[in-house]
Design an enzyme around this catalytic site. Structure first.
Site, mmCIF file in Angstrom:
data_model
loop_
_atom_site.group_PDB
_atom_site.id
_atom_site.type_symbol
_atom_site.label_atom_id
_atom_site.label_comp_id
_atom_site.label_asym_id
_atom_site.label_seq_id
_atom_site.Cartn_x
_atom_site.Cartn_y
_atom_site.Cartn_z
ATOM 1 N N SER A 81 0.770 -1.135 -0.078
ATOM 2 C CA SER A 81 -0.073 -0.024 0.042
ATOM 3 C C SER A 81 0.895 1.330 0.105
ATOM 4 O O SER A 81 1.966 1.321 0.388
ATOM 5 C CB SER A 81 -1.036 0.018 1.188
ATOM 6 O OG SER A 81 -1.819 1.223 1.115
ATOM 7 N N LYS B 21 -4.672 -6.655 3.036
ATOM 8 C CA LYS B 21 -4.479 -5.465 2.233
ATOM 9 C C LYS B 21 -5.693 -5.182 1.804
ATOM 10 O O LYS B 21 -6.383 -4.173 1.482
ATOM 11 C CB LYS B 21 -3.690 -5.924 1.348
ATOM 12 C CG LYS B 21 -3.490 -5.057 -0.141
ATOM 13 C CD LYS B 21 -3.259 -3.366 0.339
ATOM 14 C CE LYS B 21 -2.641 -2.619 -0.645
ATOM 15 N NZ LYS B 21 -3.774 -2.439 -1.824
ATOM 16 N N HIS C 1 -7.713 -3.380 4.360
ATOM 17 C CA HIS C 1 -6.952 -2.017 4.267
ATOM 18 C C HIS C 1 -7.961 -1.035 3.317
ATOM 19 O O HIS C 1 -8.137 -0.014 3.675
ATOM 20 C CB HIS C 1 -5.739 -2.188 4.202
ATOM 21 C CG HIS C 1 -4.930 -0.757 3.760
ATOM 22 N ND1 HIS C 1 -5.248 -0.214 2.328
ATOM 23 C CD2 HIS C 1 -3.957 0.096 4.392
ATOM 24 C CE1 HIS C 1 -4.491 0.847 2.330
ATOM 25 N NE2 HIS C 1 -3.835 1.241 3.524
ATOM 26 N N ASN C 2 -8.200 -1.530 2.068
ATOM 27 C CA ASN C 2 -8.634 -0.830 1.067
ATOM 28 C C ASN C 2 -10.153 -0.679 1.362
ATOM 29 O O ASN C 2 -10.655 0.278 1.120
ATOM 30 C CB ASN C 2 -8.645 -1.558 -0.119
ATOM 31 C CG ASN C 2 -7.275 -1.752 -0.743
ATOM 32 O OD1 ASN C 2 -6.213 -1.141 -0.028
ATOM 33 N ND2 ASN C 2 -7.020 -2.005 -1.998
ATOM 34 N N GLU D 81 -10.307 2.112 3.633
ATOM 35 C CA GLU D 81 -9.864 3.296 2.735
ATOM 36 C C GLU D 81 -11.040 3.843 2.155
ATOM 37 O O GLU D 81 -11.300 4.927 2.023
ATOM 38 C CB GLU D 81 -8.750 2.961 1.827
ATOM 39 C CG GLU D 81 -8.574 4.094 0.730
ATOM 40 C CD GLU D 81 -7.583 3.219 -0.129
ATOM 41 O OE1 GLU D 81 -7.717 3.600 -1.297
ATOM 42 O OE2 GLU D 81 -6.590 2.765 0.271
#
Length: 479
Positions: free
Chosen positions: A130, A184, A187-188, A191
């Site tokens: 990232s 990940k 995480h997105n 986001e």
């Protein structure tokens, strides 16, 4: 070829090129390869003075230029292109060598690939990266999965090029097989939620506060100095301050209001549904993007004249700027709490043994959702590794408690003024759902038993029960 490379990168679009440069800048000899050799040649010609690159035209030469165990970083599009690269390189590798997929692959694909390559004696390392192209070059947050053995050989190189906080690398072994790509993905998803909440804050400050984009940029700059300090808040101020060179209008006013997406947010929601984890804040952000992109539906609704109030500047009962800051912080906490709960649920489901505090630690720099309050998330999990939700940690409990009145005022204002704020509203509804003594789910379970004999549990005794709804006396029986 006498000189050998410590690591190789195949796929030299922007992200792959920048990762290769990052390795080279840190003193590692890097083998580079691309399907079209012209891109490989361009990299060496333009950036060859940054370190040592070993360019190859063929996959065979590329593999031959790597020291053992060979470490091959794959930087191509997710899906079939990744499978094609794996099938091209795997036959050229030997037992103990590793393929590192640093793209945004679906974690189930990573689990499949890892299992298949393990049978061939190869390590497959699904790795979340990232930070975008700048992070790839200057230091990303890195989330590698795969085996412990692979991390022993690969980890030091990844830690070397990762972002650092007080000298600590923003890279840690997440867990086996698909753990890195799962983290990940979440995480997105966080986001997505963070960006939606920021957009709603901007919308309220503009439509109800009556502020210009430039004035709102100054508000965000001020917030970035406080507890909301983060990369996304920082760049929001920059975007809002920008004027369009062609028209002189605020940049945000000349951009089409249709947010696009590449799929990781949607994957997060789909995975959460499979795990039974309510990530409502992340889901609303995905749906908000989908709604924004539904130009035909939106146009039809406007043409039909769907009625509603017209937003009026100054209509908020209270200090709008202060209240929106409180609502934004509280809703942000909910989004992170939901994301971390999803990581914990997946860790249990797949036997990954993920340390949530370590995830907060490596997200403090390099990545898109880097923020000051990640330190508090790390501290919360350090104190209680099995924490059921961040919302019961004292720091976050105090924060949402202090924000509650302002949060409710903001959601009420948005509803009264006809301004869509699904992120703020869903976060508040989730908070109220957690704190409720009883939920109306009891009625839903009664309905399910009525039409489908799905049974129910009682509050006063153990067991499963079913009511014979079609009989006159509606007798209850053990199910």
């Amino acid at each position: 070829m006498s000189e050998k490379a410590q690591i190789g990168v195949t796929g030299l679009a922007v992200m792959g090129r920048n990762l290769a440069r990052n390795f080279a800048r840190h003193g590692h000899t890097v083998a580079v390869h691309n399907r079209s050799y012209s891109r490989t040649k361009e990299l060496v010609e333009e950036f060859g003075d940054e370190g040592t690159f070993l360019p190859s035209e063929s996959a065979e030469d590329f593999v031959a230029s790597l020291e053992r165990p060979r470490r091959v970083v794959i930087m191509v599009k997710a899906g079939k292109p990744t499978d094609a690269v794996i099938e091209e390189f795997a036959p050229l590798l030997e037992e103990g060598d590793m393929l590192i997929d640093a793209g945004n692959a679906h974690f189930l694909d990573t689990r499949r690939r890892e299992a298949a390559l393990k049978e061939r004696g190869l390590h497959f390392v699904g790795t979340g990266v990232s930070g975008g192209e700048e992070g790839a070059l200057h230091g990303p947050s890195i989330m590698p999965g795969g085996s412990v053995e692979s991390y022993q050989a690969l980890g030091p190189l990844l830690e070397d090029i990762s972002a650092k906080v007080d000298g600590e690398p923003c890279c840690v072994h997440v867990g086996p097989d698909g753990a890195g790509h799962f983290v990940k993905m979440v995480h997105n998803g966080i986001e997505y939620a963070d960006m939606q909440l920021i957009a709603e804050a901007y919308d309220l400050l503009r439509q109800v506060g009556g502020h210009t984009p430039s004035e709102i940029a100054d508000v965000f700059r001020g917030w970035n100095e406080g507890r909301l300090g983060s990369y996304l808040i920082e760049i929001t101020a920059e975007v809002l301050k920008q004027n369009d060179a062609a028209t002189g209008k605020p940049f945000v006013d000349i951009v089409l209001d249709q947010a696009e997406q590449k799929g990781t947010g949607r994957w997060t929601v789909q995975a959460a549904l499979d795990l039974g984890v309510p990530v409502s804040g992340i889901a609303e952000s995905v749906f908000a993007r989908a709604l924004s992109g539904g130009a035909d539906v939106r146009a039809a609704a406007r043409e039909a004249g769907l009625p509603g109030p017209v937003a009026t500047a100054g209509a908020h009962e209270g200090d709008l700027q202060a209240d929106v800051e409180q609502a934004l912080f509280a809703s942000k906490i909910v989004a992170y709490a939901q994301g971390f709960q999803q990581i914990q649920a997946a860790s249990k489901e797949y036997g990954w043994d993920i340390d949530p505090g370590a995830m907060a630690k490596i997200w403090r720099a390099g990545c898109i959702i880097r923020a000051k309050f990640l330190d508090f998330i790390k501290q919360a999990y350090d104190k209680s590794p099995e924490l059921t939700t961040l919302l019961v940690d004292q720091y976050f409990l105090d924060a949402v408690s202090g924000a509650q009145d302002a949060w409710r005022r903001v959601v009420a204002t948005a509803a009264r003024q006809g301004i869509p704020a699904p992120g703020f509203a869903s976060a508040l509804a989730y908070y109220d759902g957690l704190r409720a003594e009883r939920l109306p789910a009891a009625l839903i379970q009664g309905q399910r038993d009525f039409f489908g004999a799905h049974t129910y549990h009682r509050v006063d005794k153990d067991g499963s029960f079913h009511t014979l709804w079609a009989t006159d006396d509606r007798k209850e029986i053990d199910a």
